[in-house]
Design an enzyme around this catalytic site. Structure first.
Site, PDB file in Angstrom:
ATOM      1  N   TYR A 164       0.832  -1.203   0.000  1.00  0.00           N
ATOM      2  CA  TYR A 164       0.000   0.000   0.000  1.00  0.00           C
ATOM      3  C   TYR A 164       0.864   1.249   0.000  1.00  0.00           C
ATOM      4  O   TYR A 164       2.084   1.183   0.171  1.00  0.00           O
ATOM      5  CB  TYR A 164      -0.957  -0.010   1.203  1.00  0.00           C
ATOM      6  CG  TYR A 164      -0.322   0.337   2.534  1.00  0.00           C
ATOM      7  CD1 TYR A 164       0.514  -0.566   3.179  1.00  0.00           C
ATOM      8  CD2 TYR A 164      -0.548   1.565   3.139  1.00  0.00           C
ATOM      9  CE1 TYR A 164       1.098  -0.244   4.403  1.00  0.00           C
ATOM     10  CE2 TYR A 164       0.030   1.888   4.356  1.00  0.00           C
ATOM     11  CZ  TYR A 164       0.856   0.978   4.988  1.00  0.00           C
ATOM     12  OH  TYR A 164       1.427   1.305   6.183  1.00  0.00           O
ATOM     13  N   ARG A 182       8.358   4.464  -4.317  1.00  0.00           N
ATOM     14  CA  ARG A 182       8.373   3.569  -3.142  1.00  0.00           C
ATOM     15  C   ARG A 182       7.406   2.406  -3.355  1.00  0.00           C
ATOM     16  O   ARG A 182       7.697   1.270  -2.977  1.00  0.00           O
ATOM     17  CB  ARG A 182       8.028   4.359  -1.874  1.00  0.00           C
ATOM     18  CG  ARG A 182       8.165   3.526  -0.610  1.00  0.00           C
ATOM     19  CD  ARG A 182       8.058   4.369   0.649  1.00  0.00           C
ATOM     20  NE  ARG A 182       6.722   4.918   0.856  1.00  0.00           N
ATOM     21  CZ  ARG A 182       6.385   5.709   1.870  1.00  0.00           C
ATOM     22  NH1 ARG A 182       7.287   6.048   2.776  1.00  0.00           N
ATOM     23  NH2 ARG A 182       5.166   6.176   1.986  1.00  0.00           N
ATOM     24  N   ARG A 240      -7.215 -20.703  -2.144  1.00  0.00           N
ATOM     25  CA  ARG A 240      -6.228 -20.502  -1.090  1.00  0.00           C
ATOM     26  C   ARG A 240      -5.077 -21.501  -1.197  1.00  0.00           C
ATOM     27  O   ARG A 240      -5.278 -22.715  -1.083  1.00  0.00           O
ATOM     28  CB  ARG A 240      -6.866 -20.612   0.300  1.00  0.00           C
ATOM     29  CG  ARG A 240      -5.877 -20.258   1.404  1.00  0.00           C
ATOM     30  CD  ARG A 240      -6.457 -20.395   2.798  1.00  0.00           C
ATOM     31  NE  ARG A 240      -5.455 -20.009   3.791  1.00  0.00           N
ATOM     32  CZ  ARG A 240      -4.472 -20.793   4.216  1.00  0.00           C
ATOM     33  NH1 ARG A 240      -4.353 -22.021   3.737  1.00  0.00           N
ATOM     34  NH2 ARG A 240      -3.599 -20.358   5.113  1.00  0.00           N
ATOM     35  N   HIS A 255      -0.560 -21.128  -0.632  1.00  0.00           N
ATOM     36  CA  HIS A 255       0.477 -20.131  -0.328  1.00  0.00           C
ATOM     37  C   HIS A 255       1.227 -19.647  -1.566  1.00  0.00           C
ATOM     38  O   HIS A 255       1.519 -18.465  -1.706  1.00  0.00           O
ATOM     39  CB  HIS A 255       1.494 -20.682   0.686  1.00  0.00           C
ATOM     40  CG  HIS A 255       0.935 -20.798   2.075  1.00  0.00           C
ATOM     41  ND1 HIS A 255      -0.172 -21.555   2.373  1.00  0.00           N
ATOM     42  CD2 HIS A 255       1.332 -20.239   3.242  1.00  0.00           C
ATOM     43  CE1 HIS A 255      -0.434 -21.474   3.663  1.00  0.00           C
ATOM     44  NE2 HIS A 255       0.455 -20.669   4.216  1.00  0.00           N
ATOM     45  N   LYS A 264       6.322  -1.587   2.184  1.00  0.00           N
ATOM     46  CA  LYS A 264       5.067  -1.069   2.726  1.00  0.00           C
ATOM     47  C   LYS A 264       3.985  -2.116   2.481  1.00  0.00           C
ATOM     48  O   LYS A 264       3.144  -1.995   1.594  1.00  0.00           O
ATOM     49  CB  LYS A 264       4.730   0.288   2.088  1.00  0.00           C
ATOM     50  CG  LYS A 264       4.055   1.248   3.065  1.00  0.00           C
ATOM     51  CD  LYS A 264       4.128   2.668   2.579  1.00  0.00           C
ATOM     52  CE  LYS A 264       3.093   3.563   3.225  1.00  0.00           C
ATOM     53  NZ  LYS A 264       3.126   3.651   4.678  1.00  0.00           N
ATOM     54  N   GLU A 279      12.280   2.515  14.281  1.00  0.00           N
ATOM     55  CA  GLU A 279      11.294   3.557  13.980  1.00  0.00           C
ATOM     56  C   GLU A 279      10.170   3.433  15.001  1.00  0.00           C
ATOM     57  O   GLU A 279      10.392   2.882  16.087  1.00  0.00           O
ATOM     58  CB  GLU A 279      10.806   3.419  12.530  1.00  0.00           C
ATOM     59  CG  GLU A 279      10.225   2.037  12.212  1.00  0.00           C
ATOM     60  CD  GLU A 279       9.731   1.886  10.779  1.00  0.00           C
ATOM     61  OE1 GLU A 279       9.569   2.888  10.073  1.00  0.00           O
ATOM     62  OE2 GLU A 279       9.476   0.737  10.381  1.00  0.00           O
ATOM     63  N   LEU A 300      10.819   1.720   7.452  1.00  0.00           N
ATOM     64  CA  LEU A 300      10.162   2.182   6.239  1.00  0.00           C
ATOM     65  C   LEU A 300      10.864   3.469   5.779  1.00  0.00           C
ATOM     66  O   LEU A 300      11.061   4.380   6.595  1.00  0.00           O
ATOM     67  CB  LEU A 300       8.683   2.473   6.499  1.00  0.00           C
ATOM     68  CG  LEU A 300       7.962   2.784   5.193  1.00  0.00           C
ATOM     69  CD1 LEU A 300       7.514   1.491   4.529  1.00  0.00           C
ATOM     70  CD2 LEU A 300       6.803   3.706   5.400  1.00  0.00           C
TER      71      LEU A 300
HETATM   72  N1  PMP Z   1       7.292   4.075   9.351  1.00  0.00           N
HETATM   73  C1  PMP Z   1       6.136   3.375   9.352  1.00  0.00           C
HETATM   74  C2  PMP Z   1       6.110   2.002   9.946  1.00  0.00           C
HETATM   75  C3  PMP Z   1       4.973   3.957   8.797  1.00  0.00           C
HETATM   76  O1  PMP Z   1       3.827   3.257   8.770  1.00  0.00           O
HETATM   77  C4  PMP Z   1       5.037   5.284   8.268  1.00  0.00           C
HETATM   78  C5  PMP Z   1       3.813   5.954   7.712  1.00  0.00           C
HETATM   79  N2  PMP Z   1       3.165   5.228   6.749  1.00  0.00           N
HETATM   80  C6  PMP Z   1       6.273   5.955   8.286  1.00  0.00           C
HETATM   81  C7  PMP Z   1       7.374   5.317   8.841  1.00  0.00           C
HETATM   82  C8  PMP Z   1       6.393   7.357   7.710  1.00  0.00           C
HETATM   83  O2  PMP Z   1       6.346   7.348   6.300  1.00  0.00           O
HETATM   84  P1  PMP Z   1       5.856   8.635   5.488  1.00  0.00           P
HETATM   85  O3  PMP Z   1       6.691   9.780   5.936  1.00  0.00           O
HETATM   86  O4  PMP Z   1       6.102   8.284   4.061  1.00  0.00           O
HETATM   87  O5  PMP Z   1       4.416   8.835   5.817  1.00  0.00           O
END
Ligand code: PMP
Length: 287
Positions: free
Chosen positions: A34, A53, A101, A103, A148, A180, A204
């Site tokens: 996503y 991304r 279904r 895998h 993502k 993070e 991310l």
């Molecule tokens: N880390 C994670 C795990 C996130 O879900 C997000 C937001 N989607 C971010 C960092 C920040 O990413 P962005 O600045 O692109 O929103």
């Protein structure tokens, strides 16, 4: 403000009428990716970077991108045009489609392509001025956190533990180092230097993270990208969260202890203002 119109597999329709199969691999396996793109004054922000991304995420899960960037751009503009409101957040999801279904990847199955719009809710003035409390925790997610993926159970469990503790976010550590937070990137300020963990498979690659580092460079604020120890986070002068919806937000308490003097710090206030100016000048430039 009405943001009821979404896009599903070639059609624009009301959200309440959009349906996917229970066999969709997004539902069964969390097999999809996503994106979330903020829209300011009806202009998508850094769309090219978000699409890049998304391409990286699709490549990582070996799912061919169903649409060229020109088509994603057209659909984005059309979704904005069909929904109300100046500032929106556009959600994109691509899954490996509906199949019996099993895998292993299905053969010859069309991916599911979904987009929806919602109002972009940035932090209220009070949160910007007072900052937010956070807790810390162990980053127990998988080793592809740079993707993502819609498989967000780890992030959801972590976020809920923050909510249960009355905190806004959970700042995560893996093997003694900062990664993070459950839905944001994390910055540290120590002795006037902005520190950011490197972009690798454990975090991310935030679009806002990039903006903050670019703004720091342009304003000649001392900054450094390097591994950050847990002990450094716990002794930080300032701690920030960044994301497309949070923008830059100060963390003023960590595990119930004040960060610095317990108020948003001077480097945060500078960066917050730079971010707002940037939005004003670049994102909201005269139509
Ligand atoms: N880390 C994670 C795990 C996130 O879900 C997000 C937001 N989607 C971010 C960092 C920040 O990413 P962005 O600045 O692109 O929103």
């Amino acid at each position: 403000m009405n943001t009821d119109i979404c896009y599903l597999n070639g059609q624009f329709l009301p959200l309440s009428e959009a349906k996917v199969s229970v066999l969709d691999r997004g539902f069964i396996f969390g097999d999809g990716v996503y994106e979330v793109v903020p829209v300011y004054s009806r202009r998508p922000f850094r769309l090219a970077e978000h699409l890049r991304r998304m391409q990286r995420s699709l490549d990582a899960i070996r799912l061919p991108n169903p649409l060229p960037d020109t088509e994603w751009t057209k659909l984005t503009n059309e979704l904005v045009a069909r929904n109300g409101g100046d500032d929106l957040s556009i959600y994109y999801e691509v899954t490996r489609g509906a199949a019996k279904r099993d895998h292993q990847f299905p053969v010859g199955v069309a991916p599911t392509v979904f987009m929806m719009a919602g109002p972009l809710v940035t932090p209220a003035r009070e949160l910007v001025e007072n900052g937010v409390p956070c807790i810390t925790g162990t980053d127990f997610r998988w080793l592809m956190c740079d993707v993502k993926s819609v498989s967000l159970l780890g992030n959801c469990l972590l976020k809920q533990s923050a909510v249960d503790a009355g905190a806004a976010e959970i700042v995560l550590f893996r093997d003694g180092y900062l990664t993070e937070a459950s839905a944001s990137n994390v910055f540290v300020v120590k002795d006037g230097v902005i520190l950011a963990p490197p972009k690798n498979h454990l975090v991310l690659p935030g679009i806002t993270y990039d903006v903050v580092l670019e703004l720091a460079a342009a304003a000649k604020l001392p900054h450094e990208v390097r591994e950050i120890r847990e002990s450094e986070v716990k002794k930080a002068d300032e701690l920030w969260l960044t994301s497309s919806t949070k923008e830059v937000l100060a963390v003023t308490a960590l595990d119930g202890k004040p960060v610095g003097d317990g108020k948003p710090g001077p480097v945060f206030r500078r960066m917050w203002q730079l971010y707002q100016d940037f939005k004003q000048q670049v994102m909201r430039r005269a139509a």
